[in-house]
Design a protein around this motif. Structure first.
Motif, short mmCIF file in Angstrom:
data_model
loop_
_atom_site.label_atom_id
_atom_site.label_comp_id
_atom_site.label_asym_id
_atom_site.label_seq_id
_atom_site.Cartn_x
_atom_site.Cartn_y
_atom_site.Cartn_z
N MET A 155 0.84 -1.18 0.00
CA MET A 155 0.00 0.00 0.00
C MET A 155 0.89 1.25 0.00
N THR A 156 0.46 2.23 -0.74
CA THR A 156 1.20 3.48 -0.81
C THR A 156 0.63 4.48 0.18
N GLU A 157 1.34 5.58 0.35
CA GLU A 157 0.88 6.65 1.24
C GLU A 157 -0.47 7.19 0.78
N SER A 158 -0.66 7.35 -0.53
CA SER A 158 -1.93 7.86 -1.04
C SER A 158 -3.08 6.88 -0.79
N ASP A 159 -2.79 5.56 -0.79
CA ASP A 159 -3.81 4.57 -0.47
C ASP A 159 -4.33 4.78 0.96
N SER A 160 -3.43 5.11 1.87
CA SER A 160 -3.82 5.26 3.26
C SER A 160 -4.63 6.53 3.50
N LEU A 161 -4.59 7.47 2.57
CA LEU A 161 -5.34 8.72 2.72
C LEU A 161 -6.61 8.77 1.88
N LEU A 162 -6.82 7.79 1.02
CA LEU A 162 -7.95 7.81 0.09
C LEU A 162 -9.30 7.98 0.77
N LEU A 163 -9.60 7.15 1.75
CA LEU A 163 -10.92 7.21 2.39
C LEU A 163 -11.11 8.52 3.16
N LEU A 164 -10.08 8.97 3.83
CA LEU A 164 -10.15 10.25 4.54
C LEU A 164 -10.38 11.40 3.56
N ASP A 165 -9.70 11.38 2.42
CA ASP A 165 -9.90 12.41 1.40
C ASP A 165 -11.33 12.41 0.86
N ILE A 166 -11.90 11.23 0.67
CA ILE A 166 -13.28 11.13 0.19
C ILE A 166 -14.24 11.76 1.19
N ALA A 167 -14.10 11.40 2.47
CA ALA A 167 -14.99 11.96 3.50
C ALA A 167 -14.86 13.47 3.59
N ARG A 168 -13.65 13.97 3.54
CA ARG A 168 -13.44 15.43 3.62
C ARG A 168 -14.02 16.14 2.39
N ALA A 169 -13.91 15.51 1.22
CA ALA A 169 -14.48 16.10 0.00
C ALA A 169 -16.00 16.19 0.10
N VAL A 170 -16.65 15.14 0.59
CA VAL A 170 -18.10 15.17 0.73
C VAL A 170 -18.50 16.21 1.77
N LEU A 171 -17.78 16.30 2.87
CA LEU A 171 -18.05 17.34 3.87
C LEU A 171 -17.92 18.73 3.25
N PHE A 229 -15.83 5.62 10.21
CA PHE A 229 -15.52 4.68 9.13
C PHE A 229 -14.08 4.20 9.28
N ALA A 230 -13.79 3.05 8.68
CA ALA A 230 -12.44 2.52 8.70
C ALA A 230 -11.52 3.50 7.98
N THR A 231 -10.44 3.88 8.62
CA THR A 231 -9.59 4.96 8.14
C THR A 231 -8.89 4.68 6.82
N ALA A 232 -8.53 3.44 6.58
CA ALA A 232 -7.73 3.13 5.39
C ALA A 232 -8.16 1.79 4.78
N ILE A 233 -7.82 1.60 3.52
CA ILE A 233 -8.13 0.35 2.82
C ILE A 233 -7.52 -0.84 3.55
N ARG A 234 -6.30 -0.68 4.09
CA ARG A 234 -5.68 -1.80 4.82
C ARG A 234 -6.54 -2.19 6.02
N ARG A 235 -7.24 -1.24 6.62
CA ARG A 235 -8.15 -1.53 7.74
C ARG A 235 -9.37 -2.31 7.24
N VAL A 236 -9.88 -1.94 6.07
CA VAL A 236 -11.03 -2.66 5.48
C VAL A 236 -10.62 -4.11 5.21
N ILE A 237 -9.40 -4.30 4.74
CA ILE A 237 -8.89 -5.66 4.49
C ILE A 237 -8.92 -6.46 5.79
N GLU A 238 -8.51 -5.85 6.90
CA GLU A 238 -8.56 -6.53 8.20
C GLU A 238 -10.00 -6.88 8.58
#
Length: 164
Positions: free
Chosen positions: A1-17, A79-88
């Motif tokens: 996983m890259t750094e941008s992968d770990s920020l993807l979900l947070l970026d989506i939530a902030r964009a919707v907000l 929500f789960a902060t990152a895709i790696r968390r969703v995998i867990e």
């Protein structure tokens, strides 16, 4: 996983907000969960909780669609902060009580619960995710599940003198 992968979900939530004028909302990411709290906060200690399921592949789209509902309805959520968390969360060995729970909503009362649940179902209809075994499914095929539970935990001393 890259750094941008770990920020993807947070970026989506902030964009919707940002699009939804949710500037007064609190966004608190941790390693496991990102807590998004409405200006009114979480007012109940317990009640009907909403859970949304997702796969690592569907999580970004589920979050993008689902986040609009609690923001519009002023329902705090996490929500789960990152895709790696969703995998867990979808791993076959993960604890049954939390398995598959990608988003958790905290409605303010029972009527709010019904409205938010229906709108979340419509927003995520026909999307993919694993079954949440500890919860009741809103309707067959729905990503929305629910159960009664604690919203705010009370900390207390145990018999062993530990503060939990």
């Amino acid at each position: 996983m890259t750094e941008s992968d770990s920020l993807l979900l947070l970026d989506i939530a902030r964009a919707v907000l940002g699009r939804s004028s949710g500037t007064r909302w609190s966004v608190r990411p941790t390693d496991a969960w990102c807590h998004v709290t409405s200006p009114a906060g979480v007012s109940r200690k317990h009640g009907w909780k909403l859970h949304l399921r997702a796969t690592p592949l569907s999580a970004p789209l589920v979050l993008a669609r689902a986040t609009e509902v609690p923001i519009e309805r002023e329902c705090s959520f996490k929500f789960a902060t990152a895709i790696r968390r969703v995998i867990e969360l979808v791993d076959g060995w993960y604890d049954r009580g939390g398995s598959g729970k990608f988003v958790t909503g905290y409605p303010t009362d029972d009527e709010h619960f019904r409205v938010v649940a229906e709108e979340l179902h419509r927003a995520t209809d026909e999307m993919a995710g694993p079954r949440i075994l500890s919860d009741r499914q809103l309707r067959p095929g729905s990503l929305v599940h629910y159960r009664y539970g604690e919203f705010l935990s009370e900390r207390a001393f145990t018999d062993d003198g530990l503060f939990e």
